[in-house]
Design a protein around this motif. Structure first.
Motif, short mmCIF file in Angstrom:
data_model
loop_
_atom_site.label_atom_id
_atom_site.label_comp_id
_atom_site.label_asym_id
_atom_site.label_seq_id
_atom_site.Cartn_x
_atom_site.Cartn_y
_atom_site.Cartn_z
N ASP A 192 -7.29 21.18 72.24
CA ASP A 192 -5.90 21.38 72.75
C ASP A 192 -4.65 20.37 71.75
OD1 ASP A 192 -7.03 22.93 75.38
OD2 ASP A 192 -7.74 20.29 75.72
N ILE A 193 -6.09 19.55 72.08
CA ILE A 193 -4.52 18.39 70.73
C ILE A 193 -4.67 19.33 68.82
CG2 ILE A 193 -4.68 16.97 69.31
CD1 ILE A 193 -6.87 16.43 72.51
N VAL A 194 -5.50 20.01 68.53
CA VAL A 194 -5.36 20.93 67.46
C VAL A 194 -3.94 21.91 67.52
CG1 VAL A 194 -6.30 22.18 65.51
CG2 VAL A 194 -7.16 20.30 66.05
N CYS A 195 -4.40 23.30 69.03
CA CYS A 195 -3.14 23.99 69.03
C CYS A 195 -1.99 23.33 68.91
CB CYS A 195 -4.19 24.48 70.66
SG CYS A 195 -3.38 26.07 70.71
N ALA A 196 -1.90 22.60 69.55
CA ALA A 196 -0.11 21.72 70.05
C ALA A 196 0.19 21.40 69.09
CB ALA A 196 -0.57 20.79 71.15
N LEU A 197 -0.41 20.33 67.99
CA LEU A 197 -0.03 20.01 66.88
C LEU A 197 0.67 20.66 65.80
CD1 LEU A 197 -1.66 16.50 66.72
CD2 LEU A 197 0.50 16.96 67.57
N LEU A 198 -0.36 22.01 66.35
CA LEU A 198 -0.14 23.23 65.53
C LEU A 198 1.18 23.96 65.31
CD1 LEU A 198 -1.84 23.99 62.29
CD2 LEU A 198 -2.93 25.87 64.31
N ALA A 199 1.59 23.67 66.61
CA ALA A 199 3.02 24.70 66.97
C ALA A 199 4.43 23.87 66.56
CB ALA A 199 2.47 25.19 68.45
N LEU A 200 3.79 22.46 66.32
CA LEU A 200 5.26 22.08 65.67
C LEU A 200 5.12 21.23 64.47
CD1 LEU A 200 4.37 18.81 68.52
CD2 LEU A 200 5.92 20.44 68.53
N ASP A 201 5.97 21.02 64.01
CA ASP A 201 7.00 20.80 62.49
C ASP A 201 5.67 19.26 61.94
OD1 ASP A 201 7.77 20.38 59.68
OD2 ASP A 201 8.99 20.09 60.23
N THR A 202 4.55 19.80 62.10
CA THR A 202 3.36 18.26 62.15
C THR A 202 3.22 18.00 60.34
OG1 THR A 202 2.73 18.95 64.08
CG2 THR A 202 1.59 17.38 62.80
N GLU A 203 2.75 17.29 59.92
CA GLU A 203 1.80 16.55 58.60
C GLU A 203 1.59 15.63 59.43
OE1 GLU A 203 5.77 16.92 55.93
OE2 GLU A 203 5.35 15.11 56.19
N VAL A 204 -0.44 15.13 58.05
CA VAL A 204 -1.11 14.22 58.33
C VAL A 204 -1.55 13.55 57.10
CG1 VAL A 204 -2.30 15.82 59.95
CG2 VAL A 204 -2.39 15.65 57.48
N VAL A 205 -1.40 12.27 57.27
CA VAL A 205 -1.58 11.18 56.05
C VAL A 205 -2.85 10.94 56.27
CG1 VAL A 205 0.16 9.12 55.39
CG2 VAL A 205 1.53 11.01 56.53
N LEU A 206 -2.28 10.99 55.00
CA LEU A 206 -4.09 10.70 54.19
C LEU A 206 -4.54 9.64 53.15
CD1 LEU A 206 -5.50 14.27 54.65
CD2 LEU A 206 -6.41 12.90 56.31
N GLU A 207 -5.58 8.77 53.38
CA GLU A 207 -5.72 8.26 52.76
C GLU A 207 -6.77 8.21 51.29
OE1 GLU A 207 -4.61 4.31 50.25
OE2 GLU A 207 -4.21 3.87 52.69
N GLY A 208 -5.14 8.54 50.58
CA GLY A 208 -6.83 9.54 49.57
C GLY A 208 -5.43 10.73 48.81
N ALA A 209 -6.08 11.66 50.60
CA ALA A 209 -4.88 12.83 49.52
C ALA A 209 -3.26 13.14 49.92
CB ALA A 209 -5.74 13.98 50.38
N GLY A 210 -3.32 11.86 50.54
CA GLY A 210 -1.40 11.30 50.17
C GLY A 210 -0.94 12.36 52.13
N VAL A 211 0.49 13.08 51.36
CA VAL A 211 0.57 13.55 52.59
C VAL A 211 0.48 15.03 52.43
CG1 VAL A 211 2.50 14.20 53.55
CG2 VAL A 211 2.31 11.82 52.80
#
Length: 270
Positions: A118-137
Protein backbone atom coordinates in the motif's frame (compact mmCIF):
# COMPACT_ATOMS: atom_id res chain seq x y z
CA UNK A 1 14.55 -18.17 9.91
CA UNK A 2 16.90 -15.50 8.55
CA UNK A 3 20.43 -15.77 9.94
CA UNK A 4 23.60 -13.74 9.33
CA UNK A 5 27.20 -14.87 9.24
CA UNK A 6 28.22 -11.35 10.21
CA UNK A 7 26.17 -8.38 11.49
CA UNK A 8 27.30 -4.73 11.45
CA UNK A 9 25.79 -1.37 12.38
CA UNK A 10 27.66 1.36 10.50
CA UNK A 11 27.45 4.95 11.71
CA UNK A 12 26.89 6.56 8.29
CA UNK A 13 25.09 5.69 5.08
CA UNK A 14 28.39 6.01 3.22
CA UNK A 15 29.90 3.29 5.37
CA UNK A 16 26.81 1.15 4.76
CA UNK A 17 27.15 1.68 1.00
CA UNK A 18 30.83 0.77 1.01
CA UNK A 19 30.10 -2.42 2.93
CA UNK A 20 27.44 -3.30 0.37
CA UNK A 21 29.87 -2.75 -2.51
CA UNK A 22 32.38 -5.05 -0.84
CA UNK A 23 29.77 -7.79 -0.45
CA UNK A 24 26.99 -7.70 -3.04
CA UNK A 25 25.24 -10.59 -1.29
CA UNK A 26 24.83 -8.56 1.91
CA UNK A 27 21.36 -7.73 3.27
CA UNK A 28 20.50 -4.14 4.16
CA UNK A 29 18.27 -4.14 7.24
CA UNK A 30 15.41 -1.72 7.90
CA UNK A 31 12.59 -2.67 10.23
CA UNK A 32 13.06 -6.43 9.69
CA UNK A 33 9.30 -7.08 9.71
CA UNK A 34 9.37 -8.96 6.39
CA UNK A 35 13.03 -9.98 6.19
CA UNK A 36 12.84 -11.96 9.41
CA UNK A 37 10.37 -14.34 7.75
CA UNK A 38 12.95 -15.42 5.17
CA UNK A 39 14.48 -18.89 5.47
CA UNK A 40 18.08 -18.31 4.41
CA UNK A 41 21.55 -17.34 5.58
CA UNK A 42 23.02 -14.00 4.53
CA UNK A 43 26.79 -13.47 4.66
CA UNK A 44 26.39 -9.95 6.05
CA UNK A 45 23.61 -7.95 7.67
CA UNK A 46 23.96 -4.16 7.38
CA UNK A 47 21.79 -2.50 10.04
CA UNK A 48 20.94 1.17 9.30
CA UNK A 49 19.64 1.99 12.77
CA UNK A 50 22.71 4.11 13.67
CA UNK A 51 22.71 6.17 10.46
CA UNK A 52 20.34 8.92 11.66
CA UNK A 53 17.59 8.06 9.18
CA UNK A 54 14.66 8.17 11.63
CA UNK A 55 13.59 11.81 11.16
CA UNK A 56 10.79 13.54 9.26
CA UNK A 57 12.05 16.94 8.13
CA UNK A 58 10.06 19.74 6.54
CA UNK A 59 11.64 22.20 4.13
CA UNK A 60 10.05 25.07 2.26
CA UNK A 61 9.06 22.92 -0.70
CA UNK A 62 9.21 19.28 0.45
CA UNK A 63 9.03 16.63 3.15
CA UNK A 64 12.26 14.69 3.65
CA UNK A 65 11.55 11.31 5.26
CA UNK A 66 14.39 9.15 6.54
CA UNK A 67 14.36 5.54 5.40
CA UNK A 68 14.20 4.33 9.03
CA UNK A 69 11.08 6.37 9.85
CA UNK A 70 8.38 3.90 10.85
CA UNK A 71 5.01 3.63 9.17
CA UNK A 72 3.47 4.66 12.49
CA UNK A 73 5.58 7.82 12.72
CA UNK A 74 4.55 8.99 9.27
CA UNK A 75 0.96 7.80 9.67
CA UNK A 76 0.54 10.01 12.74
CA UNK A 77 2.53 13.04 11.56
CA UNK A 78 -0.09 15.80 11.45
CA UNK A 79 1.92 18.14 9.24
CA UNK A 80 2.63 15.53 6.58
CA UNK A 81 -0.98 14.32 6.64
CA UNK A 82 -2.33 17.85 6.22
CA UNK A 83 0.09 18.53 3.37
CA UNK A 84 -0.86 15.36 1.45
CA UNK A 85 -4.60 15.14 2.20
CA UNK A 86 -4.01 12.19 4.51
CA UNK A 87 -3.33 9.73 1.69
CA UNK A 88 -0.49 7.98 3.53
CA UNK A 89 -2.57 7.58 6.69
CA UNK A 90 -5.39 6.09 4.60
CA UNK A 91 -2.93 3.72 2.94
CA UNK A 92 -1.33 2.28 6.08
CA UNK A 93 -4.06 2.33 8.73
CA UNK A 94 -5.18 -1.24 7.92
CA UNK A 95 -1.69 -2.74 7.67
CA UNK A 96 -1.55 -5.55 10.26
CA UNK A 97 -1.72 -3.55 13.51
CA UNK A 98 -0.32 -0.64 15.50
CA UNK A 99 2.61 -2.61 16.92
CA UNK A 100 3.64 -3.74 13.44
CA UNK A 101 3.43 -0.21 12.00
CA UNK A 102 5.56 1.10 14.86
CA UNK A 103 8.39 -1.20 13.74
CA UNK A 104 8.08 -1.48 9.95
CA UNK A 105 9.97 1.30 8.16
CA UNK A 106 8.97 3.47 5.22
CA UNK A 107 12.31 2.80 3.51
CA UNK A 108 12.09 -0.95 3.93
CA UNK A 109 8.55 -0.99 2.60
CA UNK A 110 9.46 1.10 -0.44
CA UNK A 111 12.80 -0.56 -1.19
CA UNK A 112 11.23 -4.03 -1.29
CA UNK A 113 8.66 -2.89 -3.91
CA UNK A 114 6.38 -5.76 -2.96
CA UNK A 115 3.33 -6.25 -5.13
CA UNK A 116 0.87 -5.97 -2.23
CA UNK A 117 2.46 -2.75 -0.91
CA UNK A 118 0.00 0.00 0.00
CA UNK A 119 2.96 2.31 0.69
CA UNK A 120 4.31 2.06 -2.87
CA UNK A 121 0.84 2.63 -4.34
CA UNK A 122 0.28 5.79 -2.27
CA UNK A 123 3.74 7.34 -2.70
CA UNK A 124 3.71 6.64 -6.44
CA UNK A 125 0.70 8.96 -6.81
CA UNK A 126 2.51 11.87 -5.10
CA UNK A 127 5.42 13.95 -6.40
CA UNK A 128 8.02 11.66 -4.84
CA UNK A 129 11.74 11.15 -5.25
CA UNK A 130 14.08 8.68 -3.58
CA UNK A 131 17.57 9.48 -2.36
CA UNK A 132 20.12 6.69 -2.71
CA UNK A 133 23.64 6.47 -1.36
CA UNK A 134 25.36 5.58 -4.60
CA UNK A 135 22.90 6.43 -7.38
CA UNK A 136 21.83 9.80 -5.93
CA UNK A 137 18.34 11.24 -6.40
CA UNK A 138 15.82 9.70 -8.77
CA UNK A 139 12.05 9.99 -9.35
CA UNK A 140 10.00 7.23 -7.74
CA UNK A 141 8.66 5.83 -11.03
CA UNK A 142 11.96 4.42 -12.40
CA UNK A 143 12.90 3.31 -8.89
CA UNK A 144 9.70 1.28 -8.54
CA UNK A 145 10.04 -0.11 -12.04
CA UNK A 146 13.72 -1.07 -11.86
CA UNK A 147 14.80 -0.91 -8.21
CA UNK A 148 18.33 -0.15 -6.99
CA UNK A 149 19.88 -3.42 -5.91
CA UNK A 150 23.36 -2.18 -4.99
CA UNK A 151 22.49 1.22 -3.50
CA UNK A 152 21.30 2.17 -0.02
CA UNK A 153 17.98 4.00 0.19
CA UNK A 154 18.44 6.90 2.63
CA UNK A 155 15.46 9.24 2.19
CA UNK A 156 12.10 9.65 0.52
CA UNK A 157 11.32 13.20 -0.61
CA UNK A 158 7.70 14.22 -1.19
CA UNK A 159 7.38 17.58 -2.92
CA UNK A 160 4.74 19.98 -1.64
CA UNK A 161 1.77 20.88 -3.83
CA UNK A 162 -1.82 21.80 -3.17
CA UNK A 163 -2.76 18.14 -3.34
CA UNK A 164 -6.15 16.52 -3.54
CA UNK A 165 -5.57 12.84 -2.79
CA UNK A 166 -7.22 9.62 -1.65
CA UNK A 167 -6.42 5.92 -1.28
CA UNK A 168 -8.74 2.94 -1.72
CA UNK A 169 -8.21 -0.76 -1.16
CA UNK A 170 -10.07 -4.06 -0.90
CA UNK A 171 -9.08 -6.62 1.73
CA UNK A 172 -10.57 -10.04 2.33
CA UNK A 173 -10.31 -9.43 6.09
CA UNK A 174 -9.28 -6.60 8.37
CA UNK A 175 -5.46 -6.28 8.64
CA UNK A 176 -4.96 -8.63 5.67
CA UNK A 177 -2.83 -7.59 2.68
CA UNK A 178 -4.66 -5.62 0.00
CA UNK A 179 -6.25 -7.81 -2.62
CA UNK A 180 -6.27 -4.70 -4.81
CA UNK A 181 -5.51 -1.03 -4.17
CA UNK A 182 -5.63 2.31 -5.93
CA UNK A 183 -4.51 5.86 -5.20
CA UNK A 184 -5.26 9.19 -6.84
CA UNK A 185 -3.52 12.51 -6.29
CA UNK A 186 -3.96 15.74 -8.20
CA UNK A 187 -0.98 18.11 -8.46
CA UNK A 188 0.36 20.52 -11.07
CA UNK A 189 -2.99 20.52 -12.83
CA UNK A 190 -3.37 16.80 -13.48
CA UNK A 191 -4.32 13.55 -11.76
CA UNK A 192 -1.78 10.87 -10.96
CA UNK A 193 -3.61 7.56 -10.57
CA UNK A 194 -2.00 4.28 -9.49
CA UNK A 195 -3.19 0.70 -9.18
CA UNK A 196 -1.39 -1.92 -7.09
CA UNK A 197 -1.71 -5.40 -5.59
CA UNK A 198 -2.60 -6.72 -9.05
CA UNK A 199 -0.88 -8.81 -7.43
CA UNK A 200 2.11 -7.26 -9.21
CA UNK A 201 3.66 -4.04 -7.91
CA UNK A 202 1.83 -0.74 -8.26
CA UNK A 203 1.91 1.13 -11.54
CA UNK A 204 1.00 4.66 -12.60
CA UNK A 205 -1.76 4.76 -15.21
CA UNK A 206 -2.26 8.54 -15.59
CA UNK A 207 0.03 11.49 -14.93
CA UNK A 208 3.72 12.07 -15.48
CA UNK A 209 4.66 10.68 -18.89
CA UNK A 210 1.57 8.48 -18.91
CA UNK A 211 -1.80 9.48 -20.41
CA UNK A 212 -2.90 12.74 -18.73
CA UNK A 213 -6.09 13.27 -16.74
CA UNK A 214 -6.60 16.99 -16.25
CA UNK A 215 -7.73 18.46 -12.94
CA UNK A 216 -11.18 19.45 -14.21
CA UNK A 217 -11.88 16.21 -16.02
CA UNK A 218 -15.09 15.42 -17.85
CA UNK A 219 -17.16 12.30 -17.09
CA UNK A 220 -15.89 10.82 -20.36
CA UNK A 221 -12.27 11.42 -19.37
CA UNK A 222 -12.80 9.70 -16.01
CA UNK A 223 -14.48 6.81 -17.82
CA UNK A 224 -11.41 6.52 -20.06
CA UNK A 225 -9.14 6.39 -17.01
CA UNK A 226 -11.23 3.62 -15.50
CA UNK A 227 -10.94 1.72 -18.79
CA UNK A 228 -7.15 2.07 -18.53
CA UNK A 229 -7.31 0.45 -15.10
CA UNK A 230 -9.35 -2.41 -16.54
CA UNK A 231 -6.76 -2.99 -19.28
CA UNK A 232 -3.84 -3.55 -16.88
CA UNK A 233 -2.09 -6.88 -16.56
CA UNK A 234 -3.63 -8.74 -13.61
CA UNK A 235 -2.84 -12.09 -12.07
CA UNK A 236 -4.24 -14.72 -9.72
CA UNK A 237 -3.22 -15.37 -6.13
CA UNK A 238 -4.81 -16.52 -2.87
CA UNK A 239 -6.58 -13.17 -2.45
CA UNK A 240 -8.27 -12.93 -5.81
CA UNK A 241 -8.36 -13.90 -9.46
CA UNK A 242 -7.19 -11.84 -12.40
CA UNK A 243 -10.77 -11.61 -13.66
CA UNK A 244 -12.04 -10.32 -10.30
CA UNK A 245 -9.27 -7.71 -10.15
CA UNK A 246 -10.02 -6.59 -13.70
CA UNK A 247 -13.63 -5.92 -12.75
CA UNK A 248 -12.87 -4.23 -9.42
CA UNK A 249 -9.94 -2.01 -10.50
CA UNK A 250 -12.09 0.52 -12.42
CA UNK A 251 -14.41 0.81 -9.43
CA UNK A 252 -11.55 1.49 -7.01
CA UNK A 253 -10.00 4.05 -9.36
CA UNK A 254 -13.31 5.88 -9.71
CA UNK A 255 -13.80 5.89 -5.93
CA UNK A 256 -10.29 7.21 -5.30
CA UNK A 257 -10.59 10.02 -7.85
CA UNK A 258 -14.10 11.04 -6.83
CA UNK A 259 -13.29 11.00 -3.11
CA UNK A 260 -10.10 12.99 -3.67
CA UNK A 261 -12.02 15.49 -5.79
CA UNK A 262 -14.46 16.03 -2.92
CA UNK A 263 -11.64 16.96 -0.52
CA UNK A 264 -10.43 20.57 -0.14
CA UNK A 265 -7.04 21.17 -1.66
CA UNK A 266 -4.20 20.90 0.83
CA UNK A 267 -2.26 23.98 1.78
CA UNK A 268 1.22 23.95 0.34
CA UNK A 269 2.60 25.05 3.71
CA UNK A 270 1.54 22.52 6.34
Amino acid sequence: MLTFEKYVRPGTTRQAYELLQENRMATVIGGMMWLRLADRTSPLGIDLSRCGLDKIEETEDAWRIGAMVTLGQLENHEGFAASTCGIFTEAVRDIVGTQFRNLATVGGSLYARMGFSDIVCALLALDTEVVLEGAGVMPIIPFVERGARNDVLTHIVVRKHRYQAAFESVRNAATDFSALNAAAACWQGSWHVTVGARPKKATLITGGERIPLRRDFSPAELDATCELAESLDFGDDLRGTAEWRRKVAPVLVRRAVERATAKPRAKKEA
